[in-house]
Design an enzyme around this catalytic site. Structure first.
Site, short mmCIF file in Angstrom:
data_model
loop_
_atom_site.label_atom_id
_atom_site.label_comp_id
_atom_site.label_asym_id
_atom_site.label_seq_id
_atom_site.Cartn_x
_atom_site.Cartn_y
_atom_site.Cartn_z
N ARG A 67 -16.99 -25.49 30.06
CA ARG A 67 -16.62 -26.51 28.43
C ARG A 67 -17.33 -27.44 27.83
O ARG A 67 -17.44 -27.48 26.28
CB ARG A 67 -15.84 -27.97 29.59
CG ARG A 67 -14.92 -28.67 29.24
CD ARG A 67 -14.92 -30.39 28.83
NE ARG A 67 -13.66 -29.22 30.18
CZ ARG A 67 -12.23 -29.83 29.59
NH1 ARG A 67 -12.06 -30.42 28.18
NH2 ARG A 67 -11.32 -29.17 29.84
N GLU A 76 -15.26 -36.92 41.29
CA GLU A 76 -14.92 -35.44 41.66
C GLU A 76 -14.97 -34.53 42.63
O GLU A 76 -14.38 -34.18 43.26
CB GLU A 76 -14.71 -34.65 39.74
CG GLU A 76 -13.77 -33.76 39.87
CD GLU A 76 -13.79 -32.72 38.75
OE1 GLU A 76 -13.63 -33.16 37.58
OE2 GLU A 76 -13.31 -31.46 38.49
N GLU A 99 -10.00 -38.36 28.09
CA GLU A 99 -12.16 -38.23 28.06
C GLU A 99 -12.27 -38.14 26.45
O GLU A 99 -13.15 -38.39 26.21
CB GLU A 99 -12.23 -36.97 28.27
CG GLU A 99 -12.64 -36.87 30.09
CD GLU A 99 -12.41 -35.40 30.46
OE1 GLU A 99 -11.67 -34.11 30.43
OE2 GLU A 99 -13.21 -34.99 30.97
N1 LUZ Z 1 -13.34 -30.81 35.88
C1 LUZ Z 1 -13.01 -29.54 36.13
C2 LUZ Z 1 -12.77 -31.27 35.34
O1 LUZ Z 1 -12.84 -28.86 37.03
N2 LUZ Z 1 -12.08 -28.43 34.74
C3 LUZ Z 1 -12.77 -29.02 34.52
O2 LUZ Z 1 -12.39 -28.14 33.10
C4 LUZ Z 1 -12.68 -30.37 33.54
N3 LUZ Z 1 -12.90 -31.00 32.29
C5 LUZ Z 1 -13.21 -31.78 32.05
C6 LUZ Z 1 -13.02 -33.10 33.28
N4 LUZ Z 1 -13.29 -32.24 34.92
MO1 MOS Z 2 -13.71 -35.69 35.36
S1 MOS Z 2 -15.42 -35.68 34.16
O1 MOS Z 2 -13.73 -35.70 36.80
O2 MOS Z 2 -12.11 -35.34 34.27
#
Ligand code: LUZ
Ligand code: MOS
Length: 750
Positions: A304, A226, A706
């Protein structure tokens, strides 16, 4: 509908970054990273490496023409270290050579002198020393202070959950090619093409329109790509900017393990208060997140955690606080669940502790506290279309829980050296990026004049089969056969300003955009068809490659309408933008409605512990899962099974280990064990919960990436129950993963 990639996957024909044909003059990059976890760089001597035949050039922060800064949320992370290093594996320089072998040889010739500084590896140490990434965050509901004094039972405890290596099959990598007039094209294995584009532009000091990022597909991401696919692509881009030659950089497994961040380890302290009838009246937690040496996504992950601190339970008085603790580990990052699992583990531990102390089964407490319609989450959102109880009771009934429990207890009565344990694990996971502005996506659809269709979105295919779902949406709305639709690569010049493919939201966000674009095209094509059929537009529909009039098939084909549309000069391309409605969140109050909806479910886990060896097997995991109205059950059950295995791995066997000096000890697959086919549950049974779905989910098919990971938490408590069945003196540690070593010690502690 099968995964559209399965044919090329099984034949080894699917293209990944490393499969790209590279230009003849392409060079190979290799990172030189810090051999110490914390210190001042006194000097670095590159002279021997630079003198090596075949080394083109070595790049450092001095070669950055823009900003030497890659921090996304907080600007606290240099691309290349300048005068200090903050973690073992931190990039310092980038060697560009004719071959990888030469680059490796050169890397060994670099001499560095570092004056070492104290190293912090744990969140607890960081908190004691006041080492933080940012200010702590707190959510609260009701009043915990007053309510604890009115509770029949109050218990406190400490928990730990360790990090987790993503172990995507395809390691991080990129291939960067110079274009005309200072533009560059980056092919990257990233979940966030726009993040790569934006960061490259900033570091190179050029506008974003000069950076094109293309993503074919990923061999897995799990959150690890990410944010952390970015640095390698940007390093190669800097080299390309200076050399005007293509540069490719694929990390080998060891380098990837050492240099990249992982799931955040958490140390947490809870206090739970219950009434006489086992209702959780008050719950407090302090979460210490081990963020690593820079923010990366830690603040969002911390958030989160707070959102998921009460899992699928209603607690009227809650106070949760999270500290993002700055340590000398590689910056920890997104990992499937994104802090949610860490939060949910703690309340499950608190319930386990309360159950032990009161002398009831965990499930008694779980059951009476499940969320109901109109309950309020600690962040102000009111729960609706709640499936917590329905999934729980459906699981109990469909899987005959009482019978399963009887079997476990009969087995335990008959066996001395083997014990079984059984647990229930309910989940509630919020769907949407918690950062509201990120919840948007776009699609660009071209209908070509032969009737075939190309679909571009911001979605990145990483094995989750999002492209298959996008194809299904286009096919459904346009009423054409699957072979007429092609999913294009994810490219920043076709779909711009994308959010990363993350947060389980990719299919919802991009799918809605595909739906909108296709609907606009259909509206236009109906006008064309109405003339061909001398019928009113409102009577027409498109299905099975034909136009239907009053639901009756006509002899006008899709292709005929497209040909006519060309003659009439009707636009056959459409771009649509979707932004999730309703959601909002006010950080100054820590209240709002951040999630489009929640996903629910319940897992029953049964394990057998070998009480001589401390090893265990997962006999079965039986799940009732809230898919909404699944648009592709094959894909969705695949996601449940994969997430479950990953969750079980996190909870039972994957043990990240850093030395006191900050060096990664579990630095190879011989010392870091992930579940293989032998350690996977012998049986995984997944039953879809019958529900209406949700309109904010694509075709009412709820997000699935997830949520099921957290079923894995059930394995921890099933193992614990088996250990308790063997050793009455076992003292719970709430320390995950529950490795065979810990099980063995638990079995024989006095
Ligand atoms: N990535 C993000 C995530 O930038 N914001 C989120 O709320 C999130 N939640 C789950 C996985 N990736
Ligand atoms: Mo994510 S933890 O890149 O949805």
């Amino acid at each position: 509908m099968k995964n559209i990639d399965s044919f090329t996957h099984v034949r080894g024909e699917s293209l990944f970054v490393d499969d790209l044909m590279i230009r003849q003059d392409a060079l190979i990059g290799l990172c030189y990273d810090s051999p110490k976890a914390h210190g001042k760089i006194i000097s670095v001597d590159y002279s021997k490496a630079e003198a090596l035949e075949g080394v083109e050039r070595i790049f450092t922060y001095k070669d950055v023409l823009g900003e030497n800064q890659i921090g996304g949320i907080i600007p606290d992370e240099p691309l290349w270290a300048e005068d200090e290093v903050h973690f073992w594996g931190q990039p310092i320089a980038f060697i560009v050579a004719k071959t990888e072998a030469i680059a490796k040889k050169a890397r060994a010739l670099i001499n560095i002198e570092i004056e070492e500084l104290p190293v912090i590896t744990t969140a607890k140490e960081a908190k004691e020393k006041g080492s933080f990434i940012n200010a702590p965050r707190s959510f609260s509901l009701g009043n915990t202070n007053d309510s604890f004094s009115n509770c029949e039972y109050v218990f406190e405890g400490e928990t730990f959950s360790n990090g987790q290596e993503h172990l995507y099959l395809e390691t991080q990598g990129c291939y960067v090619v110079p274009q005309e007039n200072g533009s560059i094209k980056i092919t990257s294995s990233t979940q966030g093409p726009t993040q790569v584009q934006k960061t490259a532009a900033k570091v190179l000091g050029i506008p974003m329109h000069k950076v094109e990022v293309d993503v074919i597909r990923l061999g897995g991401g799990f959150g690890g790509k990410e944010d952390q696919a970015t640095p390698w692509a940007v390093m190669a881009a800097v080299a390309v900017q200076h050399l005007n030659k293509p540069v490719k950089y694929m990390l080998n497994r060891h380098d990837d393990l050492r240099m990249t961040g992982k799931r955040h380890p958490y140390s947490s302290f809870f206090k739970i208060g219950l009434t006489k009838d086992l209702k959780i009246k008050a719950f407090e937690v302090e979460f210490l997140q081990n963020s690593g040496a820079a923010a990366d996504l830690s603040p969002a992950i911390a958030e989160r955690t707070l959102f998921h601190a009460t899992n699928s339970y209603f607690v009227p008085n809650v106070k949760t606080t999270v500290y993002s603790c700055k340590t000398n580990l590689p910056p920890n990052t997104a990992f499937r669940g994104f802090g949610g699992p860490q939060g949910m583990f703690v309340i499950e531990c608190a319930i386990a502790k309360a159950a032990d102390e009161i002398g009831v089964d965990r499930k008694e407490i779980q059951e009476v506290n499940l969320l109901a319609e109109n309950d309020e989450f600690s962040y102000g959102q009111i729960a609706n279309e709640v499936q917590a109880k329905k999934s729980w009771f459906t699981a109990k009934e469909k899987f005959q829980l009482e019978k399963l429990e009887q079997e476990v207890s009969d087995f335990n009565d008959k066996n001395i050296h083997f014990k079984k344990g059984i647990s229930l694990m309910p989940i509630a996971f919020g769907i949407s990026f918690t950062n509201t502005p990120m919840n948007h996506a776009r699609a660009l659809i071209h209908i070509y004049q032969d009737g075939s269709v190309g679909v571009s979105t911001g979605a990145v295919e990483m094995g989750q089969s999002v492209n298959t779902k996008m194809l299904q949406v286009a096919q459904d709305v346009l009423g054409i056969s699957a072979d007429k639709v092609k999913l294009e690569t994810t490219n920043t010049t076709r779909v711009a300003n994308t959010s990363p493919s993350a947060a389980s939201s990719t299919a919802d966000l991009n799918g809605k955009a595909v739906e909108m674009a296709c609907n606009s095209l259909i509206d236009r094509l109906k006008v064309v068809a109405s003339k061909l059929l001398s019928s009113e537009e409102k009577n027409l529909s498109f299905k099975d490659d034909f136009v239907f009039n009053d639901d009756k098939k006509t002899d006008v084909t899709w292709n005929a309408v497209i040909a006519q549309a060309m003659l009439e000069r009707v636009a056959l391309s459409e771009n649509a933008h979707y932004a999730t409605p309703i959601i909002h969140f006010d950080k100054s109050k820590e209240k709002g409605h951040p999630f489009a909806y929640h996903v629910y479910g319940t897992a029953i886990t049964i394990v057998t512990v070998d009480c001589l060896r401390g090893i265990y097997e997962i006999d079965a995991v039986k799940i009732v899962h809230d898919f909404g109205k699944s648009m592709n059950l094959g894909i969705d059950i695949g996601q449940v099974e994969g997430a479950l295995a990953q969750g079980i791995g996190w909870m039972t066997m994957e043990e990240i280990s850093y030395g006191k000096d900050g060096r990664l000890l579990s630095n190879a697959l011989s010392t870091y064990k992930v579940p293989d086919i032998f350690s996977a549950p012998k049986i995984v049974e997944t039953i879809p919960l019958e529900t209406e779905g949700n309109d904010m989910a694509i075709q009412k098919s709820k997000a699935v990436g997830e949520p099921p990971l957290m079923y894995g938490i059930g394995a921890y408590f099933a193992i614990e129950q088996a250990v308790k069945a063997f050793n009455k003196n076992y003292k719970p540690r709430y320390h995950a993963p529950f490795t065979p070593e810990k099980v063995l010690m638990g079995l024989y502690e006095k």
